[in-house]
Design a protein around this motif. Sequence first.
Motif, PDB file in Angstrom:
ATOM      1  N   LEU A 102      56.514 -17.673 -65.792  1.00 34.25           N
ATOM      2  CA  LEU A 102      56.233 -17.491 -64.367  1.00 34.25           C
ATOM      3  C   LEU A 102      54.958 -18.251 -64.053  1.00 34.25           C
ATOM      4  O   LEU A 102      53.929 -18.043 -64.696  1.00 34.25           O
ATOM      5  N   ARG A 103      55.026 -19.152 -63.072  1.00 33.48           N
ATOM      6  CA  ARG A 103      53.868 -19.917 -62.616  1.00 33.48           C
ATOM      7  C   ARG A 103      53.497 -19.476 -61.216  1.00 33.48           C
ATOM      8  O   ARG A 103      54.374 -19.218 -60.391  1.00 33.48           O
ATOM      9  N   LEU A 104      52.190 -19.409 -60.967  1.00 27.37           N
ATOM     10  CA  LEU A 104      51.698 -19.055 -59.644  1.00 27.37           C
ATOM     11  C   LEU A 104      50.683 -20.080 -59.177  1.00 27.37           C
ATOM     12  O   LEU A 104      49.902 -20.594 -59.968  1.00 27.37           O
ATOM     13  N   THR A 105      50.706 -20.342 -57.906  1.00 24.86           N
ATOM     14  CA  THR A 105      49.656 -21.106 -57.260  1.00 24.86           C
ATOM     15  C   THR A 105      49.169 -20.276 -56.090  1.00 24.86           C
ATOM     16  O   THR A 105      49.964 -19.800 -55.282  1.00 24.86           O
ATOM     17  N   VAL A 106      47.853 -20.067 -56.037  1.00 23.89           N
ATOM     18  CA  VAL A 106      47.259 -19.277 -54.964  1.00 23.89           C
ATOM     19  C   VAL A 106      46.239 -20.161 -54.249  1.00 23.89           C
ATOM     20  O   VAL A 106      45.429 -20.820 -54.902  1.00 23.89           O
ATOM     21  N   THR A 107      46.303 -20.178 -52.939  1.00 29.14           N
ATOM     22  CA  THR A 107      45.340 -20.952 -52.156  1.00 29.14           C
ATOM     23  C   THR A 107      44.589 -20.025 -51.199  1.00 29.14           C
ATOM     24  O   THR A 107      45.147 -19.046 -50.702  1.00 29.14           O
ATOM     25  N   VAL A 108      43.337 -20.374 -50.973  1.00 28.17           N
ATOM     26  CA  VAL A 108      42.484 -19.632 -50.048  1.00 28.17           C
ATOM     27  C   VAL A 108      41.944 -20.633 -49.044  1.00 28.17           C
ATOM     28  O   VAL A 108      41.440 -21.690 -49.424  1.00 28.17           O
ATOM     29  N   ARG A 109      42.063 -20.286 -47.764  1.00 30.05           N
ATOM     30  CA  ARG A 109      41.508 -21.161 -46.736  1.00 30.05           C
ATOM     31  C   ARG A 109      40.974 -20.313 -45.587  1.00 30.05           C
ATOM     32  O   ARG A 109      41.443 -19.198 -45.359  1.00 30.05           O
ATOM     33  N   PRO A 110      39.971 -20.835 -44.893  1.00 27.23           N
ATOM     34  CA  PRO A 110      39.396 -20.052 -43.797  1.00 27.23           C
ATOM     35  C   PRO A 110      40.357 -19.923 -42.627  1.00 27.23           C
ATOM     36  O   PRO A 110      41.181 -20.798 -42.380  1.00 27.23           O
ATOM     37  N   THR A 120      51.845 -14.841 -47.577  1.00 32.28           N
ATOM     38  CA  THR A 120      50.517 -15.088 -47.025  1.00 32.28           C
ATOM     39  C   THR A 120      49.959 -13.817 -46.406  1.00 32.28           C
ATOM     40  O   THR A 120      50.669 -13.103 -45.709  1.00 32.28           O
ATOM     41  N   ARG A 121      48.672 -13.572 -46.674  1.00 31.04           N
ATOM     42  CA  ARG A 121      47.971 -12.435 -46.076  1.00 31.04           C
ATOM     43  C   ARG A 121      46.606 -12.882 -45.581  1.00 31.04           C
ATOM     44  O   ARG A 121      45.966 -13.730 -46.187  1.00 31.04           O
ATOM     45  N   ALA A 122      46.161 -12.283 -44.503  1.00 32.91           N
ATOM     46  CA  ALA A 122      44.820 -12.521 -43.977  1.00 32.91           C
ATOM     47  C   ALA A 122      43.919 -11.382 -44.448  1.00 32.91           C
ATOM     48  O   ALA A 122      44.336 -10.223 -44.485  1.00 32.91           O
ATOM     49  N   GLU A 143      36.316 -17.547 -37.975  1.00 34.31           N
ATOM     50  CA  GLU A 143      34.970 -17.291 -38.499  1.00 34.31           C
ATOM     51  C   GLU A 143      34.907 -16.071 -39.410  1.00 34.31           C
ATOM     52  O   GLU A 143      33.967 -15.938 -40.193  1.00 34.31           O
ATOM     53  N   THR A 144      35.888 -15.176 -39.319  1.00 36.44           N
ATOM     54  CA  THR A 144      35.757 -13.885 -40.005  1.00 36.44           C
ATOM     55  C   THR A 144      36.884 -13.554 -40.976  1.00 36.44           C
ATOM     56  O   THR A 144      36.910 -12.458 -41.518  1.00 36.44           O
ATOM     57  N   GLN A 145      37.797 -14.485 -41.197  1.00 28.51           N
ATOM     58  CA  GLN A 145      38.923 -14.192 -42.090  1.00 28.51           C
ATOM     59  C   GLN A 145      39.212 -15.366 -43.017  1.00 28.51           C
ATOM     60  O   GLN A 145      38.842 -16.504 -42.738  1.00 28.51           O
ATOM     61  N   VAL A 146      39.898 -15.036 -44.121  1.00 28.09           N
ATOM     62  CA  VAL A 146      40.485 -16.056 -44.982  1.00 28.09           C
ATOM     63  C   VAL A 146      41.966 -15.756 -45.117  1.00 28.09           C
ATOM     64  O   VAL A 146      42.393 -14.598 -45.027  1.00 28.09           O
ATOM     65  N   LEU A 147      42.751 -16.805 -45.301  1.00 24.38           N
ATOM     66  CA  LEU A 147      44.176 -16.661 -45.593  1.00 24.38           C
ATOM     67  C   LEU A 147      44.388 -16.900 -47.074  1.00 24.38           C
ATOM     68  O   LEU A 147      43.870 -17.872 -47.633  1.00 24.38           O
ATOM     69  N   VAL A 148      45.141 -16.020 -47.695  1.00 22.18           N
ATOM     70  CA  VAL A 148      45.498 -16.164 -49.103  1.00 22.18           C
ATOM     71  C   VAL A 148      47.008 -16.344 -49.150  1.00 22.18           C
ATOM     72  O   VAL A 148      47.759 -15.536 -48.606  1.00 22.18           O
ATOM     73  N   ARG A 149      47.434 -17.434 -49.797  1.00 25.70           N
ATOM     74  CA  ARG A 149      48.867 -17.707 -49.932  1.00 25.70           C
ATOM     75  C   ARG A 149      49.192 -17.836 -51.410  1.00 25.70           C
ATOM     76  O   ARG A 149      48.516 -18.546 -52.150  1.00 25.70           O
ATOM     77  N   MET A 150      50.232 -17.134 -51.827  1.00 30.41           N
ATOM     78  CA  MET A 150      50.680 -17.202 -53.214  1.00 30.41           C
ATOM     79  C   MET A 150      52.097 -17.740 -53.262  1.00 30.41           C
ATOM     80  O   MET A 150      52.959 -17.305 -52.493  1.00 30.41           O
ATOM     81  N   ASN A 151      52.320 -18.679 -54.164  1.00 33.00           N
ATOM     82  CA  ASN A 151      53.660 -19.202 -54.428  1.00 33.00           C
ATOM     83  C   ASN A 151      53.985 -18.926 -55.890  1.00 33.00           C
ATOM     84  O   ASN A 151      53.195 -19.265 -56.771  1.00 33.00           O
ATOM     85  N   ALA A 152      55.116 -18.312 -56.142  1.00 36.33           N
ATOM     86  CA  ALA A 152      55.538 -17.975 -57.498  1.00 36.33           C
ATOM     87  C   ALA A 152      56.806 -18.757 -57.840  1.00 36.33           C
ATOM     88  O   ALA A 152      57.681 -18.942 -56.979  1.00 36.33           O
ATOM     89  N   TYR A 153      56.895 -19.194 -59.104  1.00 38.82           N
ATOM     90  CA  TYR A 153      58.017 -20.013 -59.560  1.00 38.82           C
ATOM     91  C   TYR A 153      58.522 -19.547 -60.918  1.00 38.82           C
ATOM     92  O   TYR A 153      57.742 -19.360 -61.844  1.00 38.82           O
ATOM     93  N   TYR A 154      59.808 -19.346 -61.028  1.00 39.07           N
ATOM     94  CA  TYR A 154      60.530 -19.141 -62.288  1.00 39.07           C
ATOM     95  C   TYR A 154      61.452 -20.330 -62.468  1.00 39.07           C
ATOM     96  O   TYR A 154      62.663 -20.190 -62.490  1.00 39.07           O
ATOM     97  N   GLY A 155      60.925 -21.522 -62.496  1.00 36.28           N
ATOM     98  CA  GLY A 155      61.771 -22.707 -62.511  1.00 36.28           C
ATOM     99  C   GLY A 155      62.218 -23.088 -61.107  1.00 36.28           C
ATOM    100  O   GLY A 155      62.533 -24.228 -60.823  1.00 36.28           O
TER     101      GLY A 155
END
Length: 100
Positions: free
Chosen positions: A49-57, A3-5, A60-72
């Motif tokens: 390789l599967r990825l799921t990326v989510t973005v959420r506030p 996760t990164r802001a 007021e001034t930032q978003v969080l990006v979270r990536m989940n990666a899967y190889y099975g």
Amino acid sequence: MQTRAFDTSDENKTLRAIVATLQDFGFVIKKADEALGTITARRVDKYPLRLTVTVRPRGETQVLVRMNAYYGRPVRDPVIYLNFFKSLEKSMFLAAHSVE
């Protein structure tokens, strides 16, 4: 490591930057849901390789990006996450400064 802001409140631009970054890495976007702020992508090389990326506030001034990666199973190697976020940061910087 997953996760990164980012200092932006524009979730849509962030989602577009994520799609572009994933495509640069050779991923095929399977599903992108702007309302939920999620992107699902897949790349098939030697191993799928599967990825799921989510973005959420975040405030007021930032978003969080979270990536989940899967190889099975969940990927624990930080290199995949570091490379993705490094490229995403560059993409978002260039977009914010209108550099093509």
